[in-house]
Motif scaffolding. Sequence first.
Motif, PDB file in Angstrom:
ATOM      1  N   GLN A 224      26.266 -15.157 -37.822  1.00 15.41           N
ATOM      2  CA  GLN A 224      25.693 -14.763 -36.538  1.00 15.41           C
ATOM      3  C   GLN A 224      24.234 -15.188 -36.401  1.00 15.41           C
ATOM      4  O   GLN A 224      23.724 -15.320 -35.284  1.00 15.41           O
ATOM      5  CB  GLN A 224      25.812 -13.244 -36.364  1.00 15.41           C
ATOM      6  CG  GLN A 224      27.234 -12.720 -36.277  1.00 15.41           C
ATOM      7  CD  GLN A 224      27.924 -13.112 -34.978  1.00 15.41           C
ATOM      8  OE1 GLN A 224      27.336 -13.760 -34.119  1.00 15.41           O
ATOM      9  NE2 GLN A 224      29.181 -12.715 -34.830  1.00 15.41           N
ATOM     10  N   GLU A 225      23.543 -15.406 -37.521  1.00 11.59           N
ATOM     11  CA  GLU A 225      22.135 -15.809 -37.490  1.00 11.59           C
ATOM     12  C   GLU A 225      21.957 -17.314 -37.655  1.00 11.59           C
ATOM     13  O   GLU A 225      20.845 -17.791 -37.884  1.00 11.59           O
ATOM     14  CB  GLU A 225      21.356 -15.076 -38.593  1.00 11.59           C
ATOM     15  CG  GLU A 225      21.460 -13.562 -38.530  1.00 11.59           C
ATOM     16  CD  GLU A 225      20.947 -13.005 -37.211  1.00 11.59           C
ATOM     17  OE1 GLU A 225      19.944 -13.545 -36.693  1.00 11.59           O
ATOM     18  OE2 GLU A 225      21.554 -12.039 -36.702  1.00 11.59           O
ATOM     19  N   GLY A 226      23.050 -18.081 -37.565  1.00  9.28           N
ATOM     20  CA  GLY A 226      22.952 -19.527 -37.689  1.00  9.28           C
ATOM     21  C   GLY A 226      22.984 -20.040 -39.111  1.00  9.28           C
ATOM     22  O   GLY A 226      22.719 -21.224 -39.356  1.00  9.28           O
ATOM     23  N   ASP A 227      23.321 -19.183 -40.081  1.00 12.83           N
ATOM     24  CA  ASP A 227      23.454 -19.608 -41.474  1.00 12.83           C
ATOM     25  C   ASP A 227      24.844 -20.199 -41.693  1.00 12.83           C
ATOM     26  O   ASP A 227      25.785 -19.891 -40.959  1.00 12.83           O
ATOM     27  CB  ASP A 227      23.236 -18.422 -42.410  1.00 12.83           C
ATOM     28  CG  ASP A 227      24.146 -17.242 -42.066  1.00 12.83           C
ATOM     29  OD1 ASP A 227      24.129 -16.814 -40.891  1.00 12.83           O
ATOM     30  OD2 ASP A 227      24.874 -16.757 -42.955  1.00 12.83           O
ATOM     31  N   TYR A 228      24.974 -21.050 -42.710  1.00 12.09           N
ATOM     32  CA  TYR A 228      26.252 -21.699 -42.998  1.00 12.09           C
ATOM     33  C   TYR A 228      26.633 -21.459 -44.457  1.00 12.09           C
ATOM     34  O   TYR A 228      25.982 -21.970 -45.363  1.00 12.09           O
ATOM     35  CB  TYR A 228      26.168 -23.205 -42.735  1.00 12.09           C
ATOM     36  CG  TYR A 228      25.959 -23.562 -41.286  1.00 12.09           C
ATOM     37  CD1 TYR A 228      27.036 -23.718 -40.424  1.00 12.09           C
ATOM     38  CD2 TYR A 228      24.677 -23.739 -40.780  1.00 12.09           C
ATOM     39  CE1 TYR A 228      26.849 -24.046 -39.089  1.00 12.09           C
ATOM     40  CE2 TYR A 228      24.473 -24.066 -39.449  1.00 12.09           C
ATOM     41  CZ  TYR A 228      25.564 -24.217 -38.607  1.00 12.09           C
ATOM     42  OH  TYR A 228      25.366 -24.543 -37.290  1.00 12.09           O
ATOM     43  N   ALA A 229      27.672 -20.684 -44.687  1.00 15.29           N
ATOM     44  CA  ALA A 229      28.212 -20.462 -46.031  1.00 15.29           C
ATOM     45  C   ALA A 229      29.368 -19.470 -45.909  1.00 15.29           C
ATOM     46  O   ALA A 229      29.244 -18.480 -45.180  1.00 15.29           O
ATOM     47  CB  ALA A 229      27.152 -19.918 -46.992  1.00 15.29           C
ATOM     48  N   PRO A 230      30.480 -19.758 -46.590  1.00 16.92           N
ATOM     49  CA  PRO A 230      30.720 -20.963 -47.380  1.00 16.92           C
ATOM     50  C   PRO A 230      31.037 -22.163 -46.495  1.00 16.92           C
ATOM     51  O   PRO A 230      31.559 -22.009 -45.389  1.00 16.92           O
ATOM     52  CB  PRO A 230      31.944 -20.577 -48.220  1.00 16.92           C
ATOM     53  CG  PRO A 230      32.687 -19.597 -47.351  1.00 16.92           C
ATOM     54  CD  PRO A 230      31.619 -18.819 -46.627  1.00 16.92           C
ATOM     55  N   VAL A 231      30.724 -23.355 -47.002  1.00 13.63           N
ATOM     56  CA  VAL A 231      31.148 -24.609 -46.370  1.00 13.63           C
ATOM     57  C   VAL A 231      31.537 -25.549 -47.506  1.00 13.63           C
ATOM     58  O   VAL A 231      30.680 -25.949 -48.301  1.00 13.63           O
ATOM     59  CB  VAL A 231      30.035 -25.255 -45.518  1.00 13.63           C
ATOM     60  CG1 VAL A 231      30.586 -26.477 -44.785  1.00 13.63           C
ATOM     61  CG2 VAL A 231      29.451 -24.264 -44.524  1.00 13.63           C
TER      62      VAL A 231
END
Length: 331
Positions: A224-231
Amino acid sequence: MRRDTRARGLRALLVGALLSLPGVAAAGGVLGLSYDSSDRYGESFTFVADADDGTYVTVNLSVTNIGPGSRTGICRATVLRPGKPAWSPQTRMGAKEWSYTPDTDTLKLGTCTAQATDAGLTVDAALDNGRVTLEYAKKPEPWSPEGSVVENGKDRYRHEVLLGASPVKLTLQVPKSAAVTLAGGGYVDHSRSTVAPAKLAKRWVRFRAMKGPQHMVVLAREGQEGDYAPVYVWEGKGAARLLESFTVTQTGTKEKSTWRAELTDRDGKPALTLRGTSLLQRSAPVESLGMLGGLVRPVVGSPVTYLLRGVMERPGKAPVEGLMEVSVEGE
């Protein structure tokens, strides 16, 4: 009558909210549960099969505290057959109607049972005068790449893959139809969470190639805060390759949509493209509740999931066909 139907749908959505999470070995064996008293707790096993004739099957076994009561068990199946109506039975039960037996690594929820052995994994779901049995030929070997744990304050979500790809035998008894036995490829995962679903993710992208010579698993989450994980992408053997981020593009609306996802590596270079080729199903449980959806949206959000036949494209490599899922928070 319509109000009663929607009320039942509201209760089912509350207790089944975490079933949509991508399906963490715990107490006992591979199918053991780690129960938590949090009212946001949910734990789910997702069993997927993609048959050679195009039939798609999932079985979800879940335990959750979301909604009325606690330690609620849920068994749900979805069967999508080419040219035929979808069959999506489910049942819910109280804490006394489900159990886990560590000695045999067997999880039983009402009339649904999953068991893992050294020879493979089997799940059997007898629901609404029908039955689904999936027999996976490979032994579960759990793995969780970096980023598979997501923290939100004191709450935590964790995901693991139990089987990235395995030959699977499907036996289907859809009501008012003759039983059929099919062959194909399968996938199994497990998730456990105390994070409210509405706070867990803005978008999910998944891709699974379970048949044919090339096996693939892609899992990508945008927070929701624009973080990416897991990818990450797993290419059938060895460790998964960690990626940096992704974008998704929708063309068209609702049942006329097509989707495309672009994933980049940790150097910021294009790693792969996922492209939907045909839509199998659109699922929007909160949207379908109409005005009642406002009561559950603060907890479960308003997820919309598209299941598609799709293709993975990578620079300098042959395309790989598989199943693509895109889940977004509202539309």
